[in-house]
Design an enzyme around this catalytic site. Sequence first.
Site, short mmCIF file in Angstrom:
data_model
loop_
_atom_site.label_atom_id
_atom_site.label_comp_id
_atom_site.label_asym_id
_atom_site.label_seq_id
_atom_site.Cartn_x
_atom_site.Cartn_y
_atom_site.Cartn_z
N GLY A 34 1.16 11.52 -9.05
CA GLY A 34 0.73 10.21 -9.55
C GLY A 34 -0.60 9.83 -8.93
CD GLN B 194 -3.89 6.99 -5.08
OE1 GLN B 194 -3.28 7.01 -6.14
NE2 GLN B 194 -3.59 7.81 -4.09
CB CYS C 13 0.13 8.54 -0.57
SG CYS C 13 -1.15 7.60 -1.41
CG LEU C 14 -2.65 12.74 -4.42
CD1 LEU C 14 -3.28 12.81 -5.81
CD2 LEU C 14 -2.50 14.14 -3.83
CG HIS D 241 3.61 5.57 -4.18
ND1 HIS D 241 3.88 6.04 -2.91
CD2 HIS D 241 2.30 5.84 -4.41
CE1 HIS D 241 2.76 6.56 -2.39
NE2 HIS D 241 1.79 6.46 -3.29
CD GLU D 242 0.85 6.44 -8.00
OE1 GLU D 242 -0.28 5.98 -7.73
OE2 GLU D 242 1.30 7.46 -7.45
CG HIS E 294 -1.93 3.33 -4.72
ND1 HIS E 294 -2.52 3.45 -3.49
CD2 HIS E 294 -1.15 4.42 -4.86
CE1 HIS E 294 -2.10 4.57 -2.90
NE2 HIS E 294 -1.27 5.17 -3.71
ZN LIG Z 1 -0.26 6.91 -3.38
#
Ligand SMILES: [Zn+2]
Length: 176
Positions: A46, A51, A92-93, A134-135, A138
Amino acid sequence: MAILPILSYPDPRLRTIAEPVKTVDAEIKQLIEDMIETMYDAKGIGLAATQVDRHIQLIVMDLSENNDNPRVFINPKVTPLVEDKKPYEEGCLSVPDVYDSVERPTRVKIEALDGEGKPFVEEAEGLLAVCIQHEMDHLNGVLFVDYLSRLKQTRARDKVKKYLKVRERQMQQNKA
Ligand SMILES: [Zn+2]
Protein backbone atom coordinates in the site's frame (compact mmCIF):
# COMPACT_ATOMS: atom_id res chain seq x y z
CA MET A 1 5.50 5.86 -15.71
CA ALA A 2 7.99 6.90 -13.08
CA ILE A 3 9.25 5.72 -9.75
CA LEU A 4 8.72 8.43 -7.16
CA PRO A 5 10.94 9.07 -4.13
CA ILE A 6 9.31 7.92 -0.87
CA LEU A 7 9.60 10.14 2.22
CA SER A 8 11.15 8.48 5.27
CA TYR A 9 10.32 8.80 8.95
CA PRO A 10 10.77 11.24 10.68
CA ASP A 11 10.44 13.61 7.67
CA PRO A 12 8.03 16.37 8.84
CA ARG A 13 6.27 16.35 5.44
CA LEU A 14 4.77 12.99 6.47
CA ARG A 15 2.74 15.00 9.01
CA THR A 16 0.87 16.98 6.35
CA ILE A 17 -2.93 16.61 6.27
CA ALA A 18 -4.07 15.63 2.77
CA GLU A 19 -6.67 17.64 0.86
CA PRO A 20 -9.57 15.97 -0.98
CA VAL A 21 -9.11 15.30 -4.70
CA LYS A 22 -11.36 17.68 -6.67
CA THR A 23 -11.48 15.89 -10.01
CA VAL A 24 -10.03 12.61 -11.19
CA ASP A 25 -8.33 14.08 -14.24
CA ALA A 26 -5.40 12.99 -16.42
CA GLU A 27 -2.88 14.38 -13.93
CA ILE A 28 -4.35 12.34 -11.07
CA LYS A 29 -4.45 9.24 -13.27
CA GLN A 30 -0.78 9.72 -14.09
CA LEU A 31 0.01 10.04 -10.38
CA ILE A 32 -1.97 6.85 -9.69
CA GLU A 33 0.09 4.95 -12.29
CA ASP A 34 3.34 6.30 -10.88
CA MET A 35 2.32 5.46 -7.33
CA ILE A 36 1.41 1.89 -8.29
CA GLU A 37 4.75 1.47 -10.03
CA THR A 38 6.54 2.98 -7.02
CA MET A 39 4.68 0.63 -4.65
CA TYR A 40 5.61 -2.47 -6.72
CA ASP A 41 9.21 -1.31 -7.04
CA ALA A 42 9.48 -0.90 -3.26
CA LYS A 43 7.75 -4.26 -2.70
CA GLY A 44 4.98 -2.65 -0.68
CA ILE A 45 1.29 -3.54 -0.49
CA GLY A 46 0.00 0.00 0.00
CA LEU A 47 1.08 3.58 -0.61
CA ALA A 48 -0.54 6.89 0.30
CA ALA A 49 0.08 10.05 -1.76
CA THR A 50 1.47 11.67 1.41
CA GLN A 51 4.42 9.27 1.25
CA VAL A 52 5.44 10.60 -2.18
CA ASP A 53 5.03 14.19 -0.98
CA ARG A 54 1.69 14.76 -2.73
CA HIS A 55 -0.78 15.90 -0.13
CA ILE A 56 -4.07 14.73 -1.59
CA GLN A 57 -6.45 11.98 -0.44
CA LEU A 58 -5.23 9.18 -2.67
CA ILE A 59 -4.21 5.63 -1.75
CA VAL A 60 -3.05 2.73 -3.91
CA MET A 61 -2.90 -0.85 -2.72
CA ASP A 62 -2.34 -4.35 -3.99
CA LEU A 63 -2.99 -7.24 -1.63
CA SER A 64 -2.85 -9.93 -4.33
CA GLU A 65 -0.11 -12.53 -4.31
CA ASN A 66 1.07 -11.82 -7.85
CA ASN A 67 0.83 -8.02 -7.82
CA ASP A 68 -1.85 -8.08 -10.49
CA ASN A 69 -4.76 -6.48 -8.67
CA PRO A 70 -3.95 -2.82 -7.97
CA ARG A 71 -6.71 -0.91 -6.17
CA VAL A 72 -7.27 2.82 -5.87
CA PHE A 73 -9.04 4.73 -3.10
CA ILE A 74 -9.71 8.43 -3.65
CA ASN A 75 -11.17 10.66 -0.90
CA PRO A 76 -11.70 7.60 1.28
CA LYS A 77 -13.80 7.61 4.43
CA VAL A 78 -13.26 4.68 6.78
CA THR A 79 -15.66 3.88 9.61
CA PRO A 80 -15.10 1.07 12.14
CA LEU A 81 -18.02 -1.40 12.20
CA VAL A 82 -16.95 -3.14 15.40
CA GLU A 83 -15.29 -2.10 18.65
CA ASP A 84 -13.28 -5.30 18.67
CA LYS A 85 -9.60 -4.59 18.00
CA LYS A 86 -6.89 -7.05 17.06
CA PRO A 87 -3.11 -6.67 16.85
CA TYR A 88 -1.39 -7.06 13.50
CA GLU A 89 2.29 -6.83 12.64
CA GLU A 90 2.63 -3.71 10.47
CA GLY A 91 5.42 -2.27 8.40
CA CYS A 92 5.63 0.85 6.23
CA LEU A 93 7.59 1.95 3.17
CA SER A 94 8.28 5.23 4.99
CA VAL A 95 9.66 3.39 8.04
CA PRO A 96 11.86 0.79 6.32
CA ASP A 97 13.09 -2.23 8.27
CA VAL A 98 10.73 -1.59 11.22
CA TYR A 99 7.84 -3.93 12.03
CA ASP A 100 5.62 -3.88 15.08
CA SER A 101 2.21 -4.82 16.28
CA VAL A 102 -0.65 -2.29 16.11
CA GLU A 103 -4.23 -2.83 17.31
CA ARG A 104 -7.04 -1.69 15.03
CA PRO A 105 -10.76 -2.41 14.63
CA THR A 106 -11.18 -5.66 12.72
CA ARG A 107 -14.05 -4.61 10.45
CA VAL A 108 -14.56 -1.27 8.70
CA LYS A 109 -16.74 0.34 6.09
CA ILE A 110 -14.87 2.03 3.23
CA GLU A 111 -16.50 4.76 1.14
CA ALA A 112 -14.32 6.10 -1.66
CA LEU A 113 -13.94 6.86 -5.34
CA ASP A 114 -12.12 4.37 -7.56
CA GLY A 115 -9.41 5.21 -10.09
CA GLU A 116 -12.04 6.39 -12.56
CA GLY A 117 -13.71 8.66 -10.01
CA LYS A 118 -16.65 6.31 -9.49
CA PRO A 119 -17.97 6.09 -5.90
CA PHE A 120 -18.14 2.73 -4.14
CA VAL A 121 -18.88 1.38 -0.68
CA GLU A 122 -17.27 -1.75 0.69
CA GLU A 123 -17.03 -3.62 3.97
CA ALA A 124 -13.54 -4.83 4.77
CA GLU A 125 -11.94 -7.20 7.24
CA GLY A 126 -8.60 -8.97 7.57
CA LEU A 127 -5.62 -7.50 5.74
CA LEU A 128 -7.70 -5.00 3.75
CA ALA A 129 -9.15 -3.54 6.96
CA VAL A 130 -5.68 -3.23 8.49
CA CYS A 131 -4.13 -1.78 5.35
CA ILE A 132 -6.81 0.82 4.62
CA GLN A 133 -6.64 2.10 8.21
CA HIS A 134 -2.83 2.29 8.01
CA GLU A 135 -3.02 4.24 4.73
CA MET A 136 -5.83 6.50 6.01
CA ASP A 137 -3.54 7.43 8.89
CA HIS A 138 -0.94 8.63 6.35
CA LEU A 139 -3.50 11.01 4.84
CA ASN A 140 -4.00 12.40 8.34
CA GLY A 141 -0.27 12.74 9.01
CA VAL A 142 -0.15 9.72 11.32
CA LEU A 143 2.40 6.87 11.18
CA PHE A 144 2.06 3.39 12.67
CA VAL A 145 5.07 4.03 14.92
CA ASP A 146 3.05 6.79 16.63
CA TYR A 147 1.13 3.99 18.37
CA LEU A 148 4.33 2.52 19.84
CA SER A 149 6.17 3.45 23.04
CA ARG A 150 8.66 6.35 23.10
CA LEU A 151 11.50 3.89 23.38
CA LYS A 152 10.34 1.97 20.32
CA GLN A 153 9.92 5.23 18.39
CA THR A 154 13.50 6.22 19.16
CA ARG A 155 14.70 2.77 18.10
CA ALA A 156 12.65 3.02 14.89
CA ARG A 157 14.22 6.39 14.08
CA ASP A 158 17.73 4.94 14.57
CA LYS A 159 16.90 1.89 12.49
CA VAL A 160 15.57 3.97 9.58
CA LYS A 161 18.64 6.24 9.71
CA LYS A 162 20.92 3.21 9.56
CA TYR A 163 18.91 1.64 6.75
CA LEU A 164 19.04 4.82 4.65
CA LYS A 165 22.79 5.17 5.19
CA VAL A 166 23.42 1.60 4.01
CA ARG A 167 21.17 2.11 1.01
CA GLU A 168 22.92 5.35 0.07
CA ARG A 169 26.29 3.63 0.25
CA GLN A 170 25.01 0.81 -1.97
CA MET A 171 23.68 3.28 -4.51
CA GLN A 172 27.03 5.11 -4.63
CA GLN A 173 28.83 1.81 -5.14
CA ASN A 174 26.47 0.91 -7.95
CA LYS A 175 27.23 4.20 -9.63
CA ALA A 176 31.01 3.78 -9.27
ZN1 LIG B 1 2.74 3.28 5.64
